[in-house]
Each structure stands twice: as C-alpha cells, then as structure tokens.
Design a protein around this motif. Structure first.
Motif, short mmCIF file in Angstrom:
data_model
loop_
_atom_site.label_atom_id
_atom_site.label_comp_id
_atom_site.label_asym_id
_atom_site.label_seq_id
_atom_site.Cartn_x
_atom_site.Cartn_y
_atom_site.Cartn_z
N SER A 242 0.85 -1.19 0.00
CA SER A 242 0.00 0.00 0.00
C SER A 242 0.89 1.24 0.00
N ASN A 243 0.41 2.29 -0.67
CA ASN A 243 1.22 3.50 -0.81
C ASN A 243 0.29 4.68 -1.07
N MET A 247 -1.35 6.72 -4.40
CA MET A 247 -2.75 6.28 -4.34
C MET A 247 -2.88 4.80 -4.73
N GLN A 248 -2.18 3.98 -3.99
CA GLN A 248 -2.25 2.53 -4.22
C GLN A 248 -2.72 1.83 -2.95
N VAL A 295 -10.54 6.14 -10.34
CA VAL A 295 -10.52 6.10 -8.88
C VAL A 295 -11.69 5.22 -8.47
N LEU A 296 -11.39 3.97 -8.16
CA LEU A 296 -12.43 2.98 -7.84
C LEU A 296 -12.83 3.14 -6.39
N ASN A 297 -14.14 3.21 -6.17
CA ASN A 297 -14.64 3.56 -4.85
C ASN A 297 -15.62 2.49 -4.36
#
Length: 475
Positions: A242-243, A247-248, A295-297
């Motif tokens: 994760s980062n 935005m990962q 940007v998947l939400n």
C-alpha cells in the motif's frame, strides 16, 4: 456551546494587498481569546476606519485576521469545525466551500473584502480570482472569478445559530444544496463496537451471512475482521504494497452469499488496479482489471453474482457479471454526467457509493448531494433524494436507504415509500466522519447496522480528529 459577542460594527477592506483572512475560525473564538486581544482595539479600529462604538471585541478579532497575506483561502473560512457541533443549519454548505477553497484553489488574488455587522448577524463577502483544479487537485485547472459570501446568524443568547453560504464561480452559483436532515424524537440506542487509532480512515465495511463485520482502511492492503465482542484482527492481506503517495491500496469491499470478498483497489499500476476477489479456499486474485485513469470507490455484489464498482474520476459504474473469468476487463454498465462532481471546485467525489436496487442500480453523488437510481434496462437516471451529501449507503431489507454523510457527521435514513429523510445519529452521539455502512437482517422488520468512521479526519483534520470507530445500532 461557545459564547459569541453580537457584532455592531461595519468594516471594509479592499484591494489585492489587503488579503482578508476572516471567517469563523476568527469569529468562532473563545471569550478568553477575544479578551486577550481587547487591549489592541483602539489601533485596530483606526486601521479599519470603523467607529469604536458597540462591541470592539468582535472588531479586534475580525481585523486581526484581515491584515496580512495568505498562501490560500484556508484562513478565510477556517472554522474549527468542532465549534460547529450541533449546528445543522448551514454547516454542510459552509464545510463544502471551506474544503473546496482550501484544498483546490491556488494563485489567489483577492479583489475586495467586505464585512457588515447587524444586531443579529455578521455578513462577510470576498471577491477573488483563483486557479482551481478539480477532484482534489488531480484534475484540470482553470482560473476563474469567485465570490464567497457568508452570513453568521446569532441567537438571542449570543450564540451562533446558523450559517448561510453563497459561493459562485464566473457569476454562476456552484454551491450544492446540502443539509443535515432533522432528527427523529425517538431514535434507537447506538454503541461503539470497535475502534482504530486516531488517523485511521475506515473506507469499506461489509457484513457476512453470519453477522461478522469486515472493514478496510483507505489505501491500506489489509482486510480487518471484527468479532461480535469488538476484538479485531487482520483477516487477509492483498499481495501488493500500500502506498498513499501514489494512491495505491484498498478502498471498499463487499461479500457474496458464498463468502467471496470483492474489493476495489486503486493503483497507477494496471496489474494492481481493479476488482480483486478473495475466495475462502483460494489466494486473492485480480478478478477484473479497470482501465485508467480511474478512482475505484464503492463496490456491491448482488444475489446473482453481478459486481458493480463506482469510478469517482470518470462518473462511471463498472460491471462484472457472474460469467466473468479472472483477468478479464470490467465493462462499463453506465457512464452519465449526473455522476460527475461540480467542475473545478469539487473536493468531494462525484459518484461514491453504489448498490443494486429493486429497479436497477443506485449511486450516491457526494459533491452534489444526489442519490440516483439507474433503470436496469434503459439506464435512465432517476433522482431518489437530494441534499444529503452521501458517501456510502445501503438499501436495507425494508427498502430504505441508509446514508452516511462523512464530513457532515450524520447517519440518515431515506424512506422512499413516504418520501421522508431524517437523521438517526449525528456528532451529538459521537458519530464523526461516517463513511461506510453495512447491515445484518434480524427479521423482516429489524436489522443490525454497522457504520465505519474516520473519526472526523477528513472534515476536521488530524489535530482535531478522534479515533476511527465501527458504530453499531439496531433499527
């Protein structure tokens, strides 16, 4: 509630070199802070040219903020949101304008600032030119002319009673019609099931068929399991780092009837970005890729195995059906302008949550305060409710929309059968930053509801945030 002095003074300042920094961070100040400034009232009154009659304490606080320059407009409406607790009237629009200006606008040149005081209100108007980039600064930028006008109304007890905001870009109002719904006189009791450290942001929440709660923290790579006694542990870790800088990481999750997890994951890397699937007896896999930029939400899986995911960046609902094989691309189910946020000045997402409804697929559009339902066959949109500023939501076993309003700190119900929207919980019950919701049916008429929060992190900032929590209630 903090006490406010009724203002009786008019002050004006104009020009690019006199940058106004007013607003409620100044007005919403403690009496001690105002008293400390009182000794400077004579010199400040001379600078403003205002009469020294009436309440100099308010004038001092205002003028101290008016003088100087600014990197951005945060000082204009830096409200100290904790001081707006319980103030439903006008607070959502106020917060929208604050976050939009503070987070998105740069190269600001203030043309004129005007302050007018009456017996019952303080009215502040700012005219300025600024360059703003939409979607948190990630989108295209454009220089525009803005007018921000806010009126702070005082009660007979000298406390802040309401806030009215008007915000226009190039002569056209851009402020969505937002408001916290009224509360019901009889409401269910609520309690905290589990907590995470301050700074955590619960973005996804799902409940399995046995009633166990699972949550994801924004842009993390872990899925957490929360037991009925509130104890928590890491249930699964997805095979990537994760980062937040790039935005990962994970956003949201859902669970199907067989116990399979479907997770929305963002990344600039196309081998990571998409819908991930975790089966009870298999390793996690990238189930469906989604082309970028995206940007998947919010994510939802229906009873037939259809998976829907909201793409905040493009105003799209992506779809994976039950015949899908791992590694294939997700397909566009619908893409529509109504799912987009306000151009150039949006800090809230457009489409955010997504859920299968009885008639099609529903989606929340956080920035404009809409909940929209798309017909299953025609894809035509129908507005379900408006003004709510919804983040995540569910449609419960009675057909009601259970809404989380994130920075507006309320858990609301919209009942389409009677066209009634009301709040069940607000910050008065300790609900700060509700951003994810799930439920577990107890009967045809009752369910357990679980709401994940960020502790006010997004709306209040880290310094004023509380612990992130999973809030529980029966209704």
């Amino acid at each position: 509630m903090l006490i406010f002095m009724k203002p009786r003074i008019m002050a004006n300042s104009g020009g690019k070199n006199t940058m106004s920094k007013l607003l409620s961070g100044t007005i919403i100040a403690t009496c001690c802070a105002l008293m400390a400034a009182c000794s400077e009232s004579d010199s400040v009154s001379q600078q403003s040219g205002a009469a020294a009659s009436g309440n100099e304490l308010v004038l001092v606080a205002v003028e101290q903020a008016l003088l100087g320059s600014s990197e951005g407009l945060a000082e204009l409406i830096s409200p100290g949101f904790e001081n707006l607790s319980g103030l439903n009237t006008g607070a959502p629009g106020y917060l929208w304008a604050y976050k939009s200006l503070n987070d998105l606008c740069r190269e600001i040149q203030v043309q004129n600032s005007n302050i007018v005081s009456t017996e019952s209100a303080l009215i502040v108007k700012h005219e300025f030119v600024a360059t703003c980039a939409e979607f948190g600064g990630l989108g295209p930028a454009e220089t525009s002319e803005f007018v921000l006008e806010q009126e702070f109304g005082f009660s007979e007890e000298n406390t802040l009673a309401n806030v009215k905001t008007d915000f226009s870009r190039n002569g056209e109002s851009v402020l969505p019609s937002l408001g916290v719904a009224p509360t019901k006189p009889i409401r269910p009791p609520g309690s905290v099931l589990s907590s995470f450290d301050k700074g955590a942001f619960i973005e996804g929440l799902a409940v399995d068929k046995g009633g166990t709660v699972y949550v994801s923290l924004i842009l993390d790579n872990n899925i957490w399991r929360i037991e009925k006694d509130g104890s928590k542990s890491i249930f699964a870790t997805l095979p990537f780092d994760s980062n937040r800088q790039i935005m990962q990481g994970i956003f949201c999750l859902d669970i199907d009837a067989e116990g399979n997890f479907f997770v929305s994951v963002n990344s600039p890397d196309e081998s990571i970005r998409g819908i991930w699937k975790l089966s009870p007896d298999a390793q996690p896999v990238l189930w469906a890729q989604v082309p970028g930029p995206a940007v998947l939400n919010g994510i939802d899986v229906d009873e037939d195995g259809n998976v829907f995911v909201a793409d905040t960046l493009s105003g799209t609902i992506w779809h994976v059906d039950s015949t899908h094989s791992a590694g294939q691309m997700a397909q566009v189910w619908v893409s529509h302008p109504i799912l987009n946020p306000t151009p150039f000045v949006n800090v809230w997402p457009g489409i955010n949550g997504v859920r299968r409804s009885n008639t099609g697929v529903s989606a929340s559009v956080s920035d404009t305060g809409l909940v929209v339902d798309f017909d299953w066959n025609t894809k035509a949109p129908r507005i379900v409710t408006k003004g709510a500023g919804v983040d995540d939501f569910i449609i419960d076993n009675r057909g009601r929309y259970v809404l989380t309003t994130h920075p507006y700190n309320s858990i609301e119900i919209y009942d389409p059968q009677v066209d009634d929207r009301y709040s069940l919980f607000t910050e008065q019950e300790g609900v700060w930053g509700p951003a994810a919701v799930g439920s577990f049916a107890l009967s045809e008429s009752k369910a357990l509801y679980y709401v994940g929060t960020d502790g006010g992190l997004f709306g209040r900032g880290f310094a004023n945030a509380f612990q992130a929590q999973v809030f529980k209630f029966e209704y």
